[in-house]
Design a protein around this motif. Structure first.
Motif, PDB file in Angstrom:
ATOM      1  N   ALA A 113       0.820  -1.201   0.000  1.00 25.37           N
ATOM      2  CA  ALA A 113       0.000   0.000   0.000  1.00 25.37           C
ATOM      3  C   ALA A 113       0.858   1.257   0.000  1.00 25.37           C
ATOM      4  N   GLY A 114       1.992   1.239   0.726  1.00 22.31           N
ATOM      5  CA  GLY A 114       2.879   2.394   0.744  1.00 22.31           C
ATOM      6  C   GLY A 114       3.478   2.681  -0.622  1.00 22.31           C
ATOM      7  N   VAL A 115       3.823   1.636  -1.366  1.00 28.79           N
ATOM      8  CA  VAL A 115       4.335   1.829  -2.719  1.00 28.79           C
ATOM      9  C   VAL A 115       3.269   2.468  -3.605  1.00 28.79           C
ATOM     10  N   GLY A 116       2.040   2.008  -3.466  1.00 29.20           N
ATOM     11  CA  GLY A 116       0.966   2.618  -4.236  1.00 29.20           C
ATOM     12  C   GLY A 116       0.748   4.075  -3.875  1.00 29.20           C
ATOM     13  N   ALA A 117       0.812   4.388  -2.580  1.00 33.39           N
ATOM     14  CA  ALA A 117       0.640   5.781  -2.156  1.00 33.39           C
ATOM     15  C   ALA A 117       1.755   6.664  -2.697  1.00 33.39           C
ATOM     16  N   ALA A 118       3.006   6.158  -2.681  1.00 34.29           N
ATOM     17  CA  ALA A 118       4.125   6.936  -3.205  1.00 34.29           C
ATOM     18  C   ALA A 118       4.007   7.145  -4.709  1.00 34.29           C
ATOM     19  N   ALA A 119       3.572   6.093  -5.419  1.00 35.09           N
ATOM     20  CA  ALA A 119       3.421   6.220  -6.869  1.00 35.09           C
ATOM     21  C   ALA A 119       2.319   7.204  -7.231  1.00 35.09           C
ATOM     22  N   ARG A 120       1.250   7.231  -6.461  1.00 32.94           N
ATOM     23  CA  ARG A 120       0.170   8.175  -6.742  1.00 32.94           C
ATOM     24  C   ARG A 120       0.568   9.600  -6.383  1.00 32.94           C
ATOM     25  N   ARG A 121       1.490   9.765  -5.470  1.00 30.88           N
ATOM     26  CA  ARG A 121       1.917  11.095  -5.068  1.00 30.88           C
ATOM     27  C   ARG A 121       2.882  11.701  -6.084  1.00 30.88           C
ATOM     28  N   VAL A 122       3.558  10.872  -6.897  1.00 30.09           N
ATOM     29  CA  VAL A 122       4.572  11.387  -7.828  1.00 30.09           C
ATOM     30  C   VAL A 122       4.044  12.460  -8.799  1.00 30.09           C
ATOM     31  N   PRO A 123       2.973  12.248  -9.567  1.00 33.07           N
ATOM     32  CA  PRO A 123       2.138  11.042  -9.680  1.00 33.07           C
ATOM     33  C   PRO A 123       2.502  10.246 -10.928  1.00 33.07           C
ATOM     34  N   LEU A 124       2.301   8.923 -10.848  1.00 37.55           N
ATOM     35  CA  LEU A 124       2.447   8.048 -11.996  1.00 37.55           C
ATOM     36  C   LEU A 124       1.075   7.770 -12.608  1.00 37.55           C
ATOM     37  N   ALA A 125       1.102   7.319 -13.836  1.00 35.45           N
ATOM     38  CA  ALA A 125      -0.152   6.900 -14.458  1.00 35.45           C
ATOM     39  C   ALA A 125      -0.711   5.704 -13.712  1.00 35.45           C
ATOM     40  N   ARG A 126      -2.003   5.534 -13.780  1.00 36.21           N
ATOM     41  CA  ARG A 126      -2.652   4.463 -13.019  1.00 36.21           C
ATOM     42  C   ARG A 126      -2.111   3.076 -13.369  1.00 36.21           C
ATOM     43  N   PRO A 127      -1.947   2.734 -14.650  1.00 41.35           N
ATOM     44  CA  PRO A 127      -1.373   1.410 -14.947  1.00 41.35           C
ATOM     45  C   PRO A 127       0.038   1.247 -14.395  1.00 41.35           C
ATOM     46  N   LEU A 128       0.843   2.327 -14.425  1.00 45.23           N
ATOM     47  CA  LEU A 128       2.195   2.239 -13.885  1.00 45.23           C
ATOM     48  C   LEU A 128       2.173   2.072 -12.366  1.00 45.23           C
ATOM     49  N   THR A 129       1.218   2.685 -11.715  1.00 45.26           N
ATOM     50  CA  THR A 129       1.088   2.524 -10.263  1.00 45.26           C
ATOM     51  C   THR A 129       0.800   1.073  -9.906  1.00 45.26           C
ATOM     52  N   VAL A 130      -0.152   0.461 -10.610  1.00 48.88           N
ATOM     53  CA  VAL A 130      -0.483  -0.936 -10.359  1.00 48.88           C
ATOM     54  C   VAL A 130       0.703  -1.834 -10.690  1.00 48.88           C
ATOM     55  N   ALA A 131       1.410  -1.530 -11.796  1.00 48.51           N
ATOM     56  CA  ALA A 131       2.565  -2.333 -12.175  1.00 48.51           C
ATOM     57  C   ALA A 131       3.655  -2.260 -11.103  1.00 48.51           C
ATOM     58  N   ALA A 132       3.884  -1.075 -10.547  1.00 47.62           N
ATOM     59  CA  ALA A 132       4.894  -0.943  -9.491  1.00 47.62           C
ATOM     60  C   ALA A 132       4.515  -1.769  -8.267  1.00 47.62           C
ATOM     61  N   GLN A 133       3.241  -1.797  -7.921  1.00 41.92           N
ATOM     62  CA  GLN A 133       2.802  -2.601  -6.781  1.00 41.92           C
ATOM     63  C   GLN A 133       2.953  -4.091  -7.052  1.00 41.92           C
ATOM     64  N   VAL A 134       2.687  -4.512  -8.290  1.00 48.15           N
ATOM     65  CA  VAL A 134       2.845  -5.925  -8.639  1.00 48.15           C
ATOM     66  C   VAL A 134       4.303  -6.346  -8.521  1.00 48.15           C
ATOM     67  N   VAL A 135       5.212  -5.510  -9.032  1.00 44.26           N
ATOM     68  CA  VAL A 135       6.642  -5.833  -8.974  1.00 44.26           C
ATOM     69  C   VAL A 135       7.112  -5.913  -7.525  1.00 44.26           C
ATOM     70  N   VAL A 136       6.714  -4.951  -6.711  1.00 40.46           N
ATOM     71  CA  VAL A 136       7.121  -4.955  -5.304  1.00 40.46           C
ATOM     72  C   VAL A 136       6.545  -6.164  -4.579  1.00 40.46           C
ATOM     73  N   THR A 137       5.311  -6.546  -4.908  1.00 41.17           N
ATOM     74  CA  THR A 137       4.697  -7.721  -4.276  1.00 41.17           C
ATOM     75  C   THR A 137       5.477  -8.987  -4.601  1.00 41.17           C
TER      76      THR A 137
END
Length: 308
Positions: free
Chosen positions: A44-68
């Protein structure tokens, strides 16, 4: 002041964990829940950081998948990963072996089962997948209502496997988490309309300070809805027998009249019987034959037996 996105992120994390509490009776140890909460918080923290940058929505989800994937690799397959961190082919192959082992353990042990590595991967990985879906729907795409579907799936799987008499508690926790998520999104949408006025001053007020009137009203509606959901089934008529009976019983005439036909799962029935230490009468048979030493009662037969 906590931003609306941060509030939604925390509520999505909490709602997933509250729904995952229904899985607690399935295993003997609760260590996996602490691990799932920690990894879910990082996700969840990775998603919050990606949205704060902000990244595009697909990139945000992709970053969370990679971290998971990296988190699961560090916990379960570090020795098989590239540089102990990157999930390569060996790590993915090891994940498959662990999942296969977990499936075998689920079929081998009765509830509550021991917390083997395979079962732990299934539990922790399943919670992370559901948490990712909830965070994606409720926070990244700002639609909390559809996030109830993965939460319902998580709760339904656990509720269908357990029968410990306190299912109402797991339902209450899961429903409370979902309502908190809906209220957080509703408060966020309401704040976009502008300032909310609770009405003219009325002198001393007993209302909770710091919370706008719509928020307090929403909390009350949520509490009433949970109460109705818990009490209403007690007043509804129960349907026993027939196809709607959860135990698969149907009333039939049978031989001799007044008998009962039951659907039997031989593996589950045998496992439950072997794990039961109490002496109890399972069934009774009446016959006119004097010699019953050669009689057997068959409950199931295999049409294709391969020796295993």
């Amino acid at each position: 002041m906590i931003s609306s996105l941060a509030r939604l992120t925390v509520r999505a994390w909490a709602a997933t964990l509250l729904a995952a509490c229904a899985l607690l009776p399935l295993v003997e140890s609760t260590l996996w829940m602490l691990q799932a909460a920690l990894l879910l918080g990082v996700q969840a923290g990775v998603g919050a950081a990606a949205r704060r940058v902000p990244l595009a929505r697909p990139l945000t989800v992709a970053a969370q998948v990679v971290v998971t994937l990296v988190l699961l690799t560090l916990m379960f397959a570090r020795e098989h990963a590239v540089a102990g961190l990157i999930p390569g082919p060996d790590a993915l192959r090891f994940f498959g072996q662990l999942l296969e082992q977990g499936g075998q353990d689920v079929n081998r042990y009765a509830i509550p089962a021991p917390l083997s590595d395979g079962i732990r991967l299934m539990l922790v990985g399943g919670v992370l997948v559901i948490g990712l879906l909830v965070d994606m729907l409720a926070v990244t795409f700002r639609s909390a209502a559809p996030a109830g579907l993965p939460l319902l799936a998580l709760y339904s799987v656990a509720a269908g496997l357990t029968d410990n008499g306190i299912e109402w508690l797991w339902f209450l926790l899961a429903a409370a988490g979902y309502l908190m998520l809906l209220l957080a999104e509703g408060r966020d949408r309401l704040s976009q309309w502008g300032r909310v006025f609770a009405g003219p001053p009325r002198g001393r007020s007993r209302e909770t300070p710091g919370a706008p009137a719509p928020a307090r009203f929403g909390h009350r509606i949520g509490v009433v809805a949970l109460g109705i959901a818990l009490v209403a089934p007690l007043a509804l008529p129960a349907m026993d027998g027939g196809l709607l009976d959860p135990n698969g019983r149907g009333v039939g005439a049978g031989v001799g009249g007044g008998g009962t036909i039951s659907a039997v799962n031989p593996l589950v029935s045998l496992r439950d019987s072997l794990n039961n230490d109490d002496d109890r009468a399972v069934f009774s048979v009446r016959t006119e034959m004097e010699n019953t030493s050669d009689l057997y009662l068959r409950i199931v037969s295999l049409d294709d037996f391969d020796g295993t």
